[in-house]
Scaffold this active site. Structure first.
Site, short mmCIF file in Angstrom:
data_model
loop_
_atom_site.label_atom_id
_atom_site.label_comp_id
_atom_site.label_asym_id
_atom_site.label_seq_id
_atom_site.Cartn_x
_atom_site.Cartn_y
_atom_site.Cartn_z
N ASP A 49 0.57 -1.26 -0.12
CA ASP A 49 -0.12 -0.21 -0.02
C ASP A 49 0.94 1.26 0.04
O ASP A 49 1.41 1.11 0.94
CB ASP A 49 -0.69 -0.12 1.04
CG ASP A 49 -2.25 0.89 1.32
OD1 ASP A 49 -2.59 1.43 0.17
OD2 ASP A 49 -2.72 0.98 2.21
N ASP A 50 0.23 1.95 -0.74
CA ASP A 50 1.21 3.89 -0.77
C ASP A 50 2.73 3.15 -0.82
O ASP A 50 2.84 4.19 -0.64
CB ASP A 50 0.87 4.29 0.36
CG ASP A 50 -0.47 4.76 0.42
OD1 ASP A 50 -1.39 4.24 -0.38
OD2 ASP A 50 -0.49 5.46 1.07
N CYS A 89 -6.33 4.93 -3.63
CA CYS A 89 -6.62 3.39 -3.55
C CYS A 89 -7.26 2.73 -4.61
O CYS A 89 -7.01 1.62 -5.12
CB CYS A 89 -6.78 3.27 -2.32
SG CYS A 89 -6.60 1.27 -1.84
N HIS A 144 -9.59 -2.56 -0.91
CA HIS A 144 -9.52 -1.52 -0.43
C HIS A 144 -11.19 -1.54 0.32
O HIS A 144 -11.59 -2.25 0.30
CB HIS A 144 -10.74 -0.26 -1.43
CG HIS A 144 -10.36 1.02 -0.51
ND1 HIS A 144 -9.53 2.16 -0.03
CD2 HIS A 144 -11.59 1.64 0.03
CE1 HIS A 144 -9.60 2.27 0.30
NE2 HIS A 144 -11.26 2.92 0.70
N ASP A 323 -0.45 0.00 -5.79
CA ASP A 323 -1.82 0.84 -5.93
C ASP A 323 -1.41 1.96 -6.24
O ASP A 323 -2.30 2.49 -7.12
CB ASP A 323 -2.89 0.77 -4.52
CG ASP A 323 -2.29 1.37 -3.82
OD1 ASP A 323 -1.35 1.30 -3.00
OD2 ASP A 323 -3.41 0.96 -2.64
N HIS A 324 0.25 3.10 -5.69
CA HIS A 324 0.15 3.84 -6.43
C HIS A 324 1.00 4.34 -6.33
O HIS A 324 1.99 4.04 -5.11
CB HIS A 324 -1.51 4.92 -6.93
CG HIS A 324 -1.47 4.89 -4.67
ND1 HIS A 324 -1.00 5.25 -4.03
CD2 HIS A 324 -2.63 4.30 -4.42
CE1 HIS A 324 -1.26 5.49 -2.95
NE2 HIS A 324 -2.94 4.74 -2.60
#
Ligand SMILES: [Ca+2]
Length: 469
Positions: A49-50, A89, A144, A323-324
């Site tokens: 994540d992130d 997300c 999510h 995710d990004h």
């Protein structure tokens, strides 16, 4: 309920009559095969994540230590120009897991949620593998929030747990009003390793890898760090204690050539930057993010160790993605949501036995949309129509092949804020029509907006056409 057919039934049918399992379940005529295919490979699908490009294989930060992500990269291929289809997300994960662009799903933000309300009919990647005979297990954050609980799994482990510092705030919140982001905090924590969600998730996945499986498996393992707050075991903060840490570059005046609506796109994070910078906490925040990344890397290392020691080592596809991206002060921004490189660029690393070659890299623009069709091809499953991405298998075999197209990222409530990344250029079109154009050959930090210069009109217009739908 999902129509299922066991791998053993498929194998028996293949041997007997050349029949494969399809939508209708066992017995549907799909295609004739002259020879019996090898057993389908397993999949170890690792989400973080992130996580931005601050991992060793992407050289996003000179001081970051991610020896285990580097080990995975040394075994396979790193896509160095990979981008999320959405810089947030929920829309990014829905897009990756359905194989559909945000412009197809209509899911542009965290507000379009939950998955089954906005897209009741979508066949997610995990459902697709399940329908094709795979045993599908989930650990941690794949979708999510509650989508992890409502999507079907053969087994699922949530693995919550993030111990807090002895006194709160750890280091960050005191400088930041809650309306910017209430979890903007960080700090080292002394707690037993068993209390950390990241450790629980990897331990459950390792137990899974240590079991005997009589069907091919799809194991999805999702780590929640380095999502804020950046609480991590003290040893990972100490990893950076002796290092003179570089801060991201954010030259004064960089934002003056950015159109107003692009600056508006994430106003909150612009205010966060001023507060973090003025409070003198920028350095500590960068160390906390690095510590969180290295902690997750250590857990990925445990997973890779377990896989390598298991009977599945030579027959398991590994894919690692985030995710990004994430800003830590670049373009005076923090967190995600923007359409600049720190927010769209993601790690995308694959090891596919018999397909990828050790330590290869491809700089072709690719998208997280490509994960779904790539896994289908690598697992030799029936093709699926209607997916918006393309398989990356040809790039795995030839990393500089002629396969070339652009990666598009979409955000904003309306989907009207978009960017397209080619081999060389980034073009951004904002909701009010404001434009940005950056030349990564001479300006990898995206400091000089060239959109107003007539000499670049041709390239700008050709990139703008990629956003017209
Ligand atoms: Ca600028």
């Amino acid at each position: 309920m999902w129509a299922r057919c066991s791998y053993r039934v498929i194998a028996a049918l293949l041997i007997a009559s050349g029949v494969a399992c399809d939508d209708g379940g066992v017995g549907a005529q799909h295609e004739s095969r002259q020879t019996v295919a090898a057993a389908p490979p397993n999949v170890l699908f690792i989400a973080v994540d992130d996580l931005n490009d601050w991992v060793e294989p992407l050289h996003g930060h000179p001081d970051v230590r991610t020896p285990n992500i580097a080990r995975l990269a040394s075994k396979g291929i790193t896509f160095t120009n990979a981008h999320a289809s959405a810089p947030v997300c929920n829309s990014s994960r829905i897009s990756l897991m359905t194989g559909l662009d945000p412009n197809t799903t209509g899911v542009f933000s965290n507000k379009h949620y939950p998955l089954r309300e906005v897209l009741p009919e979508a066949e997610t990647l995990t459902r697709y593998f399940m329908r094709n005979g795979y045993y599908v297990a989930g650990f941690g954050k794949i979708f999510h929030r509650d989508d992890n609980k409502t999507e079907p799994w053969d087994e699922y482990f949530w693995g919550a747990g993030r111990p807090k510092p002895a006194s709160l705030p750890g280091h960050g919140v005191a400088a930041l009003p809650e309306d910017i982001y209430r979890y903007f905090d960080w700090g080292p924590v002394d707690a037993p390793m068993e209390e950390w969600g990241e450790h629980k998730i990897s331990t459950a996945a390792i137990d899974f890898l240590n079991r005997d499986h009589d069907a091919p498996f799809f194991a999805a393992v999702g780590f929640r760090l380095p999502h804020l707050p950046w609480y991590a075991p003290r040893e990972f903060f100490e990893l950076y204690a002796e290092t003179d840490i570089d801060l991201p570059l954010a030259p004064a005046g960089d934002m003056e050539d950015v159109p107003a609506d692009s600056r508006w796109l994430d106003d909150r994070s612009g205010r966060a930057h001023a507060l973090i910078d003025e409070s003198g906490r920028w350095h500590d925040a960068v160390v906390a993010y690095l510590a969180s990344v290295s902690f997750v890397d250590s857990q990925i290392g445990r997973l890779l160790d377990a896989l390598e020691a298991s009977p599945y080592a030579d027959d398991t596809i590994v894919v690692l993605w985030s995710d990004h991206g994430f800003h830590l002060g670049e373009k005076e921004r923090w967190r995600k949501f923007t359409l600049w490189e720190p927010s769209t660029r993601v790690p995308l690393i694959w090891s596919a036995p018999g397909v990828t070659k050790p330590g290869t890299r491809s700089g072709r623009p690719v998208s997280l949309l490509d994960v779904y069709p790539t896994l289908i091809e690598l697992a030799r499953l029936p093709g699926k129509s209607g997916l918006d991405g393309i398989s990356l298998v040809s790039l795995m075999k030839d990393p500089v092949s002629a396969l070339s197209r652009e990666a598009v990222t979409t955000t904003d409530e309306s989907g009207l804020a978009q960017t397209v990344r080619s081999d060389r250029w980034r073009y951004i079109r904002n909701p009010d029509g404001g434009e940005e154009l950056y030349d990564h050959e001479s300006d990898p930090e995206e400091w000089s907006n060239l959109a107003e210069l007539g000499e670049h009109r041709t390239i700008k217009n050709s990139l703008a056409k990629k956003l017209d739908r």
